[in-house]
Design an enzyme around this catalytic site. Structure first.
Site, PDB file in Angstrom:
ATOM      1  N   GLU A 263       7.688   7.589   0.810  1.00 26.17           N
ATOM      2  CA  GLU A 263       7.284   6.232   0.422  1.00 26.17           C
ATOM      3  C   GLU A 263       5.772   6.287   0.293  1.00 26.17           C
ATOM      4  OE1 GLU A 263       5.200   3.078   1.151  1.00 26.17           O
ATOM      5  OE2 GLU A 263       6.361   2.971   3.014  1.00 26.17           O
ATOM      6  N   CYS A 302       0.891  -0.687   1.676  1.00 28.59           N
ATOM      7  CA  CYS A 302       1.397   0.022   0.500  1.00 28.59           C
ATOM      8  C   CYS A 302       2.091  -0.933  -0.456  1.00 28.59           C
ATOM      9  CB  CYS A 302       2.349   1.132   0.927  1.00 28.59           C
ATOM     10  SG  CYS A 302       3.700   0.576   1.994  1.00 28.59           S
TER      11      CYS A 302
END
Length: 694
Positions: A263, A302
């Protein structure tokens, strides 16, 4: 055991807290606000190979001793324990630059994730050790050769390599599904905030809730960690795309079968729909979304919005509205200062990285609206807005400033907006702010393949939305392309990431033994109405969970079907569909021989054929699943039911459990009329009936 008041942050390996003795390689970690050194880390001399072996042996053995429901319950117990001690984590996390709101997202968010997975594991999964995936596939005409799929626990260790921005949630959101799956975890947090992760692991160990070997911690560099992994193991990485690429290229990932998911950072977008005007509620919702994502965690997420894609005429309007909100609400300062509303970045080094990225954006043509790299000192970075005259400026779609920075670009029409969204080359999340269902569908159909999550926002859900940047345990987190190509969370999907799906082929007896679920064609313990009436056998409904067994079956007598009953049911219910009441029309239908019984009438008759009316141990019927009507039943036919205990799921915390019964309704020619599952709640020990009988 070393405590976290010591400067050197300990690791927890093979059941022991350890710190390197006289390490030669030490990294210092400073308070993000004051610059004071608050921790040092080193992994010199740590036995990582021994830790991996400890997970594969002790951890695997202890977790496999527990069922899925027992593991799930331990997550709830752990969540309650961490909730009682979270203030300690808050105090430490202030040093990382996170304020109370940020810690609510990270620490409380991590605890909430434990609760969610605990609930889902007990509600949606069997109380056993494997998960059956999908229905049985019939592979032979006589039903003697069948197939299905099962999930079993991966036999190695789940390695977490986490980013600095979520030291608690980042660990717990990976730990929860892997723990339910039965896979022990080895955590490697990012150095700048790893001391907070270490404090959380210490609480987890001290709780006494977790089996030995189910959690371990590396404080410091991962060094040669991947060298010791193989096909049994799983690595879940969160961090930069560059680091993900380096890890993915490791020989044990490329050649030796280590499962690797990533990720990574991404240039997430928020798109203001063409239908939105300055006066509409959606415009305010859009500005608020940009503001929240810039200031939460000081933009160090993120999932934060990096590209604001708006109709070209609204670029300046959006920039002005966002600037006004930032000026009114942002007070930078030490997170321990109650008047401060946004803390610093995690470190001076991180601030330098963000400043360098902003300089690249400015050099590429970005116009600075507010903020910029020279506004504040130390690790603090001012919220920064850039606008671009050319929406196709490469830097906008390539350079990520991992802080409170957003670039506003314009589009000409929806087709152009779709194209610009795609230029991010894959991201974790995109928000589309529109009140038009048609526009929402257009965006979903065209950019869904480029994003792990799409967040649609308008006046109807603005107050209840959890926000653009909040991954939820119920939904998948991850994204294609630049975002890493991996998936986490997603409810039970996340559990299955730590298990192997295997196709199983064999006889009904084989599949029943392997899955723990009765499969049609396998042996049964058959009881008839005559057996029950004669007192020579016990009706399955008279058995509690202590005595009921998979394959216990009740087979009823035939029940005659009359036209008068069909017409009466139609009259009483109002279901006068022609197939039940009009002989000529029904006969003209190629599916029906003449007037036929209602499907729900057949299901009601079936219940009357198998039910036992006295109280307990069956407490309630809570639904039907997989109902299919297969052969029409007309008047003067007869029907009978075979009801078989298919799946038994005791509840860990209750005096009852669920029983799924396979229901097969046949006509007088032994043709299958209807097929479905009956779901009941059944006592573990039959006390209800005993008391009633007295």
């Amino acid at each position: 055991m070393p405590t976290l008041t010591d400067t050197l942050v300990p690791s927890y390996l093979s059941g022991t807290w350890v710190t390197p003795q006289n390490p030669s390689r030490v990294t210092e970690v400073a308070d993000a606000s004051t610059g004071e050194i608050v921790a040092t880390v080193s992994t010199d001399g740590l036995d990582l190979a021994g830790a991996i072996d400890h997970a594969r042996t002790t951890g695997q053995r202890n977790l496999r001793d527990l069922t899925i429901h027992e593991r799930s319950l331990k997550l709830k117990e752990l969540a309650l324990y961490l909730g009682e001690h979270k203030d300690e984590l808050y105090e430490l996390a202030y040093r990382t630059g996170a304020n109370r709101r940020d810690n609510g997202v990270d620490i409380d968010g991590g605890i909430s994730t434990l609760f969610t997975f605990s609930s889902k594991g007990r509600r949606e999964l069997p109380n056993g050790h494997i998960i059956v995936d999908g229905p049985t596939e019939i592979l032979s005409r006589d039903n003697s050769f069948l197939g299905t799929h099962i999930y079993t626990t991966l036999p190695g260790v789940a390695v977490q390599i986490n980013a600095f921005n979520f030291p608690v949630w980042g660990m717990l959101e990976k730990f929860a599904p892997s723990f339910i799956a039965g896979m022990p975890t080895l955590v490697k947090p990012a150095t700048p905030t790893g001391y907070v992760t270490a404090a959380c692991v210490r609480l987890m160990v001290e709780s006494g809730i977790l089996p030995e070997g189910s959690i371990q911690l590396i404080s410091g560099s991962a060094r040669d960690l991947l060298d010791h992994l193989d096909h049994r193991d799983h690595v879940a990485f969160t961090g930069s795309a560059a680091t993900a690429a380096t890890l993915r290229s490791h020989e044990n990932v490329q050649v030796n079968g280590v499962r690797f998911t990533a990720e990574a950072d991404s240039l997430n977008a928020a798109i203001l729909g063409e239908d939105v005007t300055v006066d509409s509620p959606e415009f305010e919702a859009y500005i608020k979304a940009l503001f929240v994502e810039m200031t939460s965690k000081a933009g160090q997420k993120c999932t934060a919005i990096r590209r604001a894609i708006v109709p070209t005429p609204l670029i300046d309007t959006v920039a002005t509205a966002l600037t006004e909100r930032l000026n009114a609400k942002v007070v930078p300062g030490d997170p321990r200062d109650p008047d401060a509303t946004m803390g610093p970045l995690v470190s001076q080094e991180q601030r330098d990285d963000v400043a360098a990225a902003v300089e690249k954006l400015i050099a590429a043509g970005g116009q600075l609206v507010t903020g910029g790299p020279d506004q504040l000192e130390g690790a603090f970075f001012a919220p920064t807005i850039l606008t671009f005259a050319d929406a196709d400026t490469d830097a906008v779609h390539d350079v990520e400033a991992f802080g409170p920075v957003v670039s506003i670009i314009g589009y000409t029409d929806t087709t152009d907006a779709l194209r610009l969204a795609e230029r991010g080359r894959g991201s974790l999340v995109a928000s589309v702010i529109t009140h038009s269902p048609e526009l929402a569908a257009t965006y979903a159909h065209n950019i869904g393949a480029f994003h792990g999550r799409l967040h649609f926002l308008d006046r109807d859900d603005a107050k209840t939305s959890t926000g653009h940047g909040s991954p939820l345990p119920h939904l998948v987190h991850g994204g294609p392309g630049r975002a890493g190509g991996g998936e986490e969370l997603g409810g039970i999907r996340g559990v299955k990431h730590y298990m192997q799906r295997t196709a199983i082929q064999g006889s009904p007896e084989h599949l029943t033994a392997i899955t723990g679920e009765w499969v049609r064609g396998a042996k049964v313990n058959k009881v008839t109405r005559a057996d029950v009436d004669a007192g020579t056998a016990t009706h399955p409904f008279r058995k509690d969970l202590a005595t009921l067994r998979i394959g216990d079956q009740f087979a009823s007598d035939l029940r005659h079907v009359s036209l008068e009953e069909i017409l009466a049911f139609a009259e009483e219910t109002g279901d006068t569909f022609y197939a039940h009441v009009d002989e000529e029309a029904a006969t003209a239908n190629p599916f029906f021989p003449r007037r036929v019984a209602h499907g729900y009438l057949l299901v009601s008759w079936a219940a009357g054929l198998f039910v036992e009316p006295a109280p307990g141990p069956v407490l309630a019927n809570y639904g039907l699943e997989n109902l299919r009507f297969i052969t029409p039943v007309t008047y003067d036919d007869s029907v009978r039911i075979e009801l078989t205990a298919k799946r038994i799921t005791p509840r860990v915390t209750d005096d009852y459990g669920e029983v799924c019964w396979d229901a097969a309704l046949f006509n007088q020619n032994d043709e299958l009329v209807a097929s479905y599952d009956v779901l009941t709640l059944v006592e573990k020990v039959d006390t209800t009936y005993a008391n009633w009988n007295k």
